[in-house]
Design a protein around this motif. Sequence first.
Motif, PDB file in Angstrom:
ATOM      1  N   PHE A   1       0.839  -1.205   0.000  1.00  0.00           N
ATOM      2  CA  PHE A   1       0.000   0.000   0.000  1.00  0.00           C
ATOM      3  C   PHE A   1       0.871   1.251   0.000  1.00  0.00           C
ATOM      4  O   PHE A   1       0.606   2.205  -0.752  1.00  0.00           O
ATOM      5  N   GLN A   2       1.912   1.255   0.816  1.00  0.00           N
ATOM      6  CA  GLN A   2       2.807   2.405   0.859  1.00  0.00           C
ATOM      7  C   GLN A   2       3.483   2.622  -0.494  1.00  0.00           C
ATOM      8  O   GLN A   2       3.619   3.762  -0.956  1.00  0.00           O
ATOM      9  N   ALA A   3       3.877   1.550  -1.151  1.00  0.00           N
ATOM     10  CA  ALA A   3       4.492   1.674  -2.478  1.00  0.00           C
ATOM     11  C   ALA A   3       3.503   2.264  -3.479  1.00  0.00           C
ATOM     12  O   ALA A   3       3.877   3.073  -4.344  1.00  0.00           O
ATOM     13  N   PHE A   4       2.240   1.875  -3.374  1.00  0.00           N
ATOM     14  CA  PHE A   4       1.193   2.419  -4.242  1.00  0.00           C
ATOM     15  C   PHE A   4       1.027   3.909  -3.999  1.00  0.00           C
ATOM     16  O   PHE A   4       0.926   4.704  -4.938  1.00  0.00           O
ATOM     17  N   VAL A   5       1.007   4.313  -2.738  1.00  0.00           N
ATOM     18  CA  VAL A   5       0.918   5.737  -2.398  1.00  0.00           C
ATOM     19  C   VAL A   5       2.081   6.503  -3.017  1.00  0.00           C
ATOM     20  O   VAL A   5       1.895   7.559  -3.645  1.00  0.00           O
ATOM     21  N   GLN A   6       3.281   5.990  -2.853  1.00  0.00           N
ATOM     22  CA  GLN A   6       4.452   6.673  -3.402  1.00  0.00           C
ATOM     23  C   GLN A   6       4.369   6.794  -4.916  1.00  0.00           C
ATOM     24  O   GLN A   6       4.761   7.819  -5.488  1.00  0.00           O
ATOM     25  N   ASP A   7       3.857   5.772  -5.572  1.00  0.00           N
ATOM     26  CA  ASP A   7       3.727   5.816  -7.027  1.00  0.00           C
ATOM     27  C   ASP A   7       2.691   6.851  -7.449  1.00  0.00           C
ATOM     28  O   ASP A   7       2.895   7.627  -8.395  1.00  0.00           O
ATOM     29  N   LEU A   8       1.561   6.892  -6.757  1.00  0.00           N
ATOM     30  CA  LEU A   8       0.511   7.861  -7.091  1.00  0.00           C
ATOM     31  C   LEU A   8       1.020   9.291  -6.944  1.00  0.00           C
ATOM     32  O   LEU A   8       0.830  10.127  -7.834  1.00  0.00           O
ATOM     33  N   TRP A   9       1.666   9.575  -5.809  1.00  0.00           N
ATOM     34  CA  TRP A   9       2.151  10.939  -5.597  1.00  0.00           C
ATOM     35  C   TRP A   9       3.400  11.207  -6.431  1.00  0.00           C
ATOM     36  O   TRP A   9       3.655  12.353  -6.793  1.00  0.00           O
ATOM     37  N   GLY A  10       4.146  10.167  -6.757  1.00  0.00           N
ATOM     38  CA  GLY A  10       5.313  10.337  -7.615  1.00  0.00           C
ATOM     39  C   GLY A  10       4.954  10.677  -9.042  1.00  0.00           C
ATOM     40  O   GLY A  10       5.773  11.240  -9.777  1.00  0.00           O
ATOM     41  N   HIS A  11       3.735  10.332  -9.454  1.00  0.00           N
ATOM     42  CA  HIS A  11       3.246  10.667 -10.796  1.00  0.00           C
ATOM     43  C   HIS A  11       2.168  11.743 -10.725  1.00  0.00           C
ATOM     44  O   HIS A  11       1.282  11.813 -11.577  1.00  0.00           O
ATOM     45  N   GLN A  12       2.265  12.583  -9.706  1.00  0.00           N
ATOM     46  CA  GLN A  12       1.288  13.649  -9.527  1.00  0.00           C
ATOM     47  C   GLN A  12       1.250  14.567 -10.746  1.00  0.00           C
ATOM     48  O   GLN A  12       2.283  14.978 -11.270  1.00  0.00           O
ATOM     49  N   GLU A  13       0.053  14.881 -11.187  1.00  0.00           N
ATOM     50  CA  GLU A  13      -0.135  15.809 -12.293  1.00  0.00           C
ATOM     51  C   GLU A  13      -0.365  17.217 -11.736  1.00  0.00           C
ATOM     52  O   GLU A  13      -0.679  17.379 -10.560  1.00  0.00           O
ATOM     53  N   PRO A  14      -0.220  18.250 -12.575  1.00  0.00           N
ATOM     54  CA  PRO A  14      -0.434  19.616 -12.089  1.00  0.00           C
ATOM     55  C   PRO A  14      -1.833  19.800 -11.514  1.00  0.00           C
ATOM     56  O   PRO A  14      -2.796  19.161 -11.953  1.00  0.00           O
ATOM     57  N   GLU A  15      -1.943  20.668 -10.508  1.00  0.00           N
ATOM     58  CA  GLU A  15      -3.228  20.933  -9.879  1.00  0.00           C
ATOM     59  C   GLU A  15      -4.246  21.387 -10.914  1.00  0.00           C
ATOM     60  O   GLU A  15      -3.952  22.179 -11.790  1.00  0.00           O
ATOM     61  N   GLY A  16      -5.453  20.860 -10.826  1.00  0.00           N
ATOM     62  CA  GLY A  16      -6.506  21.181 -11.778  1.00  0.00           C
ATOM     63  C   GLY A  16      -6.541  20.262 -12.978  1.00  0.00           C
ATOM     64  O   GLY A  16      -7.432  20.386 -13.828  1.00  0.00           O
ATOM     65  N   SER A  17      -5.591  19.315 -13.076  1.00  0.00           N
ATOM     66  CA  SER A  17      -5.591  18.343 -14.164  1.00  0.00           C
ATOM     67  C   SER A  17      -6.674  17.289 -13.932  1.00  0.00           C
ATOM     68  O   SER A  17      -7.179  17.146 -12.818  1.00  0.00           O
ATOM     69  N   PRO A  18      -7.019  16.530 -14.954  1.00  0.00           N
ATOM     70  CA  PRO A  18      -8.023  15.474 -14.763  1.00  0.00           C
ATOM     71  C   PRO A  18      -7.564  14.380 -13.799  1.00  0.00           C
ATOM     72  O   PRO A  18      -8.386  13.741 -13.148  1.00  0.00           O
ATOM     73  N   GLY A  19      -6.256  14.161 -13.716  1.00  0.00           N
ATOM     74  CA  GLY A  19      -5.754  13.118 -12.834  1.00  0.00           C
ATOM     75  C   GLY A  19      -5.636  11.782 -13.540  1.00  0.00           C
ATOM     76  O   GLY A  19      -6.044  11.617 -14.692  1.00  0.00           O
ATOM     77  N   PRO A  20      -5.075  10.774 -12.876  1.00  0.00           N
ATOM     78  CA  PRO A  20      -4.859   9.464 -13.507  1.00  0.00           C
ATOM     79  C   PRO A  20      -6.169   8.735 -13.762  1.00  0.00           C
ATOM     80  O   PRO A  20      -7.147   8.904 -13.032  1.00  0.00           O
ATOM     81  N   THR A  21      -6.177   7.901 -14.783  1.00  0.00           N
ATOM     82  CA  THR A  21      -7.356   7.095 -15.090  1.00  0.00           C
ATOM     83  C   THR A  21      -7.426   5.884 -14.158  1.00  0.00           C
ATOM     84  O   THR A  21      -6.441   5.544 -13.485  1.00  0.00           O
ATOM     85  N   ASP A  22      -8.577   5.232 -14.152  1.00  0.00           N
ATOM     86  CA  ASP A  22      -8.706   3.998 -13.378  1.00  0.00           C
ATOM     87  C   ASP A  22      -7.685   2.967 -13.834  1.00  0.00           C
ATOM     88  O   ASP A  22      -7.072   2.276 -13.018  1.00  0.00           O
ATOM     89  N   GLU A  23      -7.509   2.874 -15.149  1.00  0.00           N
ATOM     90  CA  GLU A  23      -6.583   1.882 -15.689  1.00  0.00           C
ATOM     91  C   GLU A  23      -5.144   2.180 -15.259  1.00  0.00           C
ATOM     92  O   GLU A  23      -4.389   1.257 -14.907  1.00  0.00           O
ATOM     93  N   ALA A  24      -4.767   3.449 -15.277  1.00  0.00           N
ATOM     94  CA  ALA A  24      -3.406   3.815 -14.868  1.00  0.00           C
ATOM     95  C   ALA A  24      -3.179   3.516 -13.391  1.00  0.00           C
ATOM     96  O   ALA A  24      -2.122   2.994 -13.001  1.00  0.00           O
ATOM     97  N   MET A  25      -4.174   3.813 -12.564  1.00  0.00           N
ATOM     98  CA  MET A  25      -4.014   3.547 -11.134  1.00  0.00           C
ATOM     99  C   MET A  25      -4.010   2.046 -10.863  1.00  0.00           C
ATOM    100  O   MET A  25      -3.279   1.575  -9.986  1.00  0.00           O
ATOM    101  N   ALA A  26      -4.806   1.298 -11.599  1.00  0.00           N
ATOM    102  CA  ALA A  26      -4.808  -0.155 -11.424  1.00  0.00           C
ATOM    103  C   ALA A  26      -3.467  -0.754 -11.804  1.00  0.00           C
ATOM    104  O   ALA A  26      -2.974  -1.684 -11.141  1.00  0.00           O
ATOM    105  N   GLN A  27      -2.843  -0.215 -12.855  1.00  0.00           N
ATOM    106  CA  GLN A  27      -1.519  -0.700 -13.250  1.00  0.00           C
ATOM    107  C   GLN A  27      -0.494  -0.402 -12.157  1.00  0.00           C
ATOM    108  O   GLN A  27       0.338  -1.257 -11.823  1.00  0.00           O
ATOM    109  N   MET A  28      -0.548   0.811 -11.601  1.00  0.00           N
ATOM    110  CA  MET A  28       0.355   1.143 -10.494  1.00  0.00           C
ATOM    111  C   MET A  28       0.133   0.197  -9.324  1.00  0.00           C
ATOM    112  O   MET A  28       1.086  -0.291  -8.709  1.00  0.00           O
TER     113      MET A  28
END
Length: 221
Positions: A122-149
Amino acid sequence: MLALVTLGVAGSTTGCTRLVDGTAQANSNKPGSAITDDGWGVQIGFPDAPAQIEFFTEPQCPACAHLQHESGDAIASAVGQGQLAVTYRPLTFLDRLGTEYSAHVANALFLAAGPSTTGTAFQAFVQDLWGHQEPEGSPGPTDEAMAQMASENGVGSEETDKIAAGAQAIDSQELNDANAELLGETQDSVSTPTIYDLVGEQVVDTSDPDWLAKLLSTPRS
């Protein structure tokens, strides 16, 4: 009532600011991950770990990403060694910028928690999500991208499938209000990231690069 007063969208060392008026499941060998009893956090680690913290974080907050970059590996190590339990409490106030980015990521965190997801995964997943943070106001990662992470970082297959399917786990406004209320109990004006030491009952100074080592070395009753 809680009200959003300020959105301080600052650099990676200042934080994202707003003014505000459980128990993990684990087997005998590995620290687990589970939604807290109140429903608004995810606890990772052994429930009886000597150090216990709450980690208030916002998916679009640059300072939160910076803290994960600087301290994420050390957090994972402490969780894996049974020294630390972390309760992640996401907030979603930066969705006021016009997207559902934060709500989407926060929902994925709650889907990732479960009996087949270890605390370190879980911690590794958190680090990956925040490590691929997009600029504020962006749409954000897709379900598929987060599932891959999630899959790449060892999140359980059942939990990963729920992320890929976009299953709904939380009401993002209720989540934000509940965690903002808890955050507001620590001080009047607070920012993300904020880490609260549940044993020492104080906010941790994360501007100190040795904050985690000091936390872990503090005698615990």
